[in-house]
Design an enzyme around this catalytic site. Structure first.
Site, PDB file in Angstrom:
ATOM      1  N   GLU A   1      39.395  41.813  31.673  1.00 57.77           N
ATOM      2  CA  GLU A   1      40.019  42.227  32.937  1.00 57.77           C
ATOM      3  C   GLU A   1      40.338  43.727  32.953  1.00 57.77           C
ATOM      4  O   GLU A   1      41.195  44.179  33.718  1.00 57.77           O
ATOM      5  CB  GLU A   1      41.301  41.407  33.205  1.00 57.77           C
ATOM      6  CG  GLU A   1      41.199  39.922  32.926  1.00 57.77           C
ATOM      7  CD  GLU A   1      40.160  39.188  33.763  1.00 57.77           C
ATOM      8  OE1 GLU A   1      39.518  39.808  34.610  1.00 57.77           O
ATOM      9  OE2 GLU A   1      39.993  37.975  33.535  1.00 57.77           O
TER      10      GLU A   1
ATOM     11  N   GLY B   1      28.103  42.399  52.680  1.00 55.95           N
ATOM     12  CA  GLY B   1      28.488  41.796  53.949  1.00 55.95           C
ATOM     13  C   GLY B   1      27.508  42.020  55.082  1.00 55.95           C
ATOM     14  O   GLY B   1      27.775  41.617  56.218  1.00 55.95           O
TER      15      GLY B   1
ATOM     16  N   ASP C   1      31.226  42.895  38.069  1.00 50.94           N
ATOM     17  CA  ASP C   1      30.880  41.615  37.464  1.00 50.94           C
ATOM     18  C   ASP C   1      29.398  41.356  37.673  1.00 50.94           C
ATOM     19  O   ASP C   1      28.891  41.464  38.794  1.00 50.94           O
ATOM     20  CB  ASP C   1      31.686  40.487  38.101  1.00 50.94           C
ATOM     21  CG  ASP C   1      33.117  40.422  37.602  1.00 50.94           C
ATOM     22  OD1 ASP C   1      33.374  40.956  36.512  1.00 50.94           O
ATOM     23  OD2 ASP C   1      33.970  39.841  38.297  1.00 50.94           O
TER      24      ASP C   1
END
Length: 529
Positions: A189, A258, A353
């Site tokens: 993280e 998007g 990621d």
């Protein structure tokens, strides 16, 4: 001559999910989806770049849990079966949509994609780690490590042996896997606390990644912000995330994924098809699930799933070329501006990621492919690099003390310590205390040796930050709670059995077969430092 560097960094990680005790567990499909949609497509990108003479440079973590699962024969067998069912279903879809032109076109597209996945899977006999290692060996790919089970290190810093175990076990596993020591680490993280760099140095690591504010709030304030690494007083370098380039990909408001042309993630054949037709391909209990075959595009913001138009991979691919060109253009202007201010080449570090590329953003691997090709052929302002090469060629940097930080909500640990998951930490801390106690024991026999090593495995698995993360997101919470509790309960039984000198050999053998990560672990890693 290039006046700056761009470093794309992918974090390839999944929690250790393996259930030989059950014929079917939905969560095992996290790995199967990632293999089909992310890991093999990335290999296809690398293969194509290498074939066409593009000397690409990329940094990529491959965490110990992910490597362990990719090399596990049981999971390899189950993935093969998973892929076979996808291939069977898509052939039925082609036949089923014989008179539905666009859907048939999409079904044939997926059939081709699954065929390519199958070809690569069989080319490497299911061993994708070896496939990635060839690019480590050619220096195109810099593979780095992570915490042994992605444990959240700042929340265990009161037990230095527990932090050390996460780091040292990961480094030993990396060397066993890749035949060389790890140079860098993606801190789980990206969570850092002051003093952690000493353990990283002791483990032989050369650099780590943190979020941007971990560098920006360093002491003294770094002269070049996040556009140059800083050296800690131990000599370990810290690279900070560039906010601008990250936002262009991550942001739900302005990020590329998007775009209307891209595939809609949440409208899946597993939920759309006639129930009796799709029943053989959903969960054994008859519950629907995502299959991975999706026929619709995002279409527009604010639309309901029923208003989505049909997807077209041709136009989606064209859009990725446009977005890759835009990303390249922005990095050129950014490098020019920073070079003018800094009077030295900046490095723009863009970490993500890995599963974003392909799984969540289906077109992501195409974007990476276009970005490397365009950066290679169409510009000379910046050079794509990986972090090890950059440090090798830029060995003088400012010495600072990074700031405590993480990525995620607010950037200071709140996502992993809040009202949804705070209950786990007293139990993890008590288990850490007991494991440190066990670390000083000398085993009386081989059975006790196995029990001590299994206790270490169970603690490491319980410490995975993925469980706290899932509890906070509110998805698959019962599974995350069950996993945390099961590892802690197994640890407690092992602890008391060892202390009482009455180890249940049959039960231990069963648990060893289920939680078989780190076969070479030595529990003495928990001895006082």
């Amino acid at each position: 001559m290039a006046i700056g560097y761009v470093a794309l960094v992918l974090h390839a990680h999944l929690p250790f999910v393996r259930h030989p005790e059950s014929d079917y567990v939905l969560e095992e499909e996290w790995l199967f989806e990632a293999i089909t949609e992310t890991y093999i497509p990335l290999l296809h990108v690398f293969d194509g770049l290498k074939r066409d003479g593009v000397d690409f440079k990329l940094t990529m973590s491959m965490t110990p849990p992910l490597v362990s699962m990719l090399r596990d024969p049981l999971l390899q067998e189950r993935y093969d079966e998973h892929l076979s069912k996808l291939e069977e279903l898509i052939e039925k879809e082609i036949e089923h949509n014989e008179h539905n032109g666009h859907i048939r076109y999409l079904a044939e597209f997926y059939a081709s994609e699954f065929s390519k996945v199958r070809e690569t899977w069989e080319q490497y006999d299911g061993d994708l780690v070896t496939a990635f290692k060839q690019y480590l060996d050619s220096n195109n790919l810099e593979i780095i490590t992570c915490g042994a089970t992605h444990g959240y290190l700042p929340l265990m810093k009161m037990y230095p042996q527990a932090v050390w175990a996460q780091i040292q076990v990961a480094c030993e596993h990396y060397e066993e896997t890749f035949g060389r020591p790890a140079k860098g680490i993606w801190l789980p993280e990206c969570a850092y606390y002051e003093g952690l760099e000493r353990m990283l140095a002791d483990a032989g690591l050369r650099y780590f990644l943190t979020d941007g504010h971990g560098i920006l709030y360093a002491r003294p304030r770094p002269r070049f912000g996040t556009y140059a690494p800083i050296f800690t007083e131990t000599g370990v370098a810290a690279f900070g995330r560039d906010h601008e380039s990250s936002q262009q990909v991550w942001s739900s408001e302005v990020g590329y994924p998007g775009a209307a042309e891209y595939r809609e993630f949440y409208k899946d054949l597993g939920w759309e098809a006639d129930y009796e037709y799709i029943k053989p391909y959903i969960m054994p209990n008859g519950q629907r699930k995502n299959i991975g075959i999706k026929y619709h595009k995002i279409t527009g913001r604010g639309l309901g799933l029923g208003d989505k138009a049909l997807y077209d991979p041709y136009w989606a691919r064209e859009k990725t070329a446009e977005h890759a060109a835009n990303f390249m253009f922005n990095r050129e202007r950014q490098a020019e501006h920073l070079h003018y201010i800094m009077q030295r080449p900046p490095i723009i570090v863009s970490p993500y990621d890995a599963e974003l590329f392909g799984h969540w953003w289906y077109e992501g691997p195409w974007f990476i492919d276009y970005l490397f090709r365009k950066s290679w052929y169409d510009q000379g302002t910046y050079e794509m690099t990986h972090l090890a090469d950059y440090l090798r060629n830029n060995s003088t940097q400012q010495v600072c003390r990074p700031s405590q930080s993480s990525w995620g909500y607010k950037g200071f640990h709140e996502y992993w310590l809040n009202e949804t998951n705070a209950w786990i930490y007293p139990h993890l801390h008590k288990a850490a205390e007991r494991m440190i106690e066990l670390g000083s024991l000398e085993p009386a026999d081989e059975l006790e040796w196995r029990a001590l090593n299994q206790a270490a495995r169970e603690l490491l698995l319980a410490q995975s930050s993925d469980w706290a993360f899932i509890m906070r997101t509110g998805t698959m919470v019962p599974y995350a709670v069950r996993r945390t509790r099961s590892h802690l309960m197994r640890f407690d039984k092992l602890y008391y059995d060892i202390k009482m000198g009455k180890i249940d050999s049959g039960w231990l053998e069963k648990v060893q077969k289920i939680d078989n990560i780190f076969p070479s672990i030595n529990y003495r890693v928990y001895r006082p430092l």
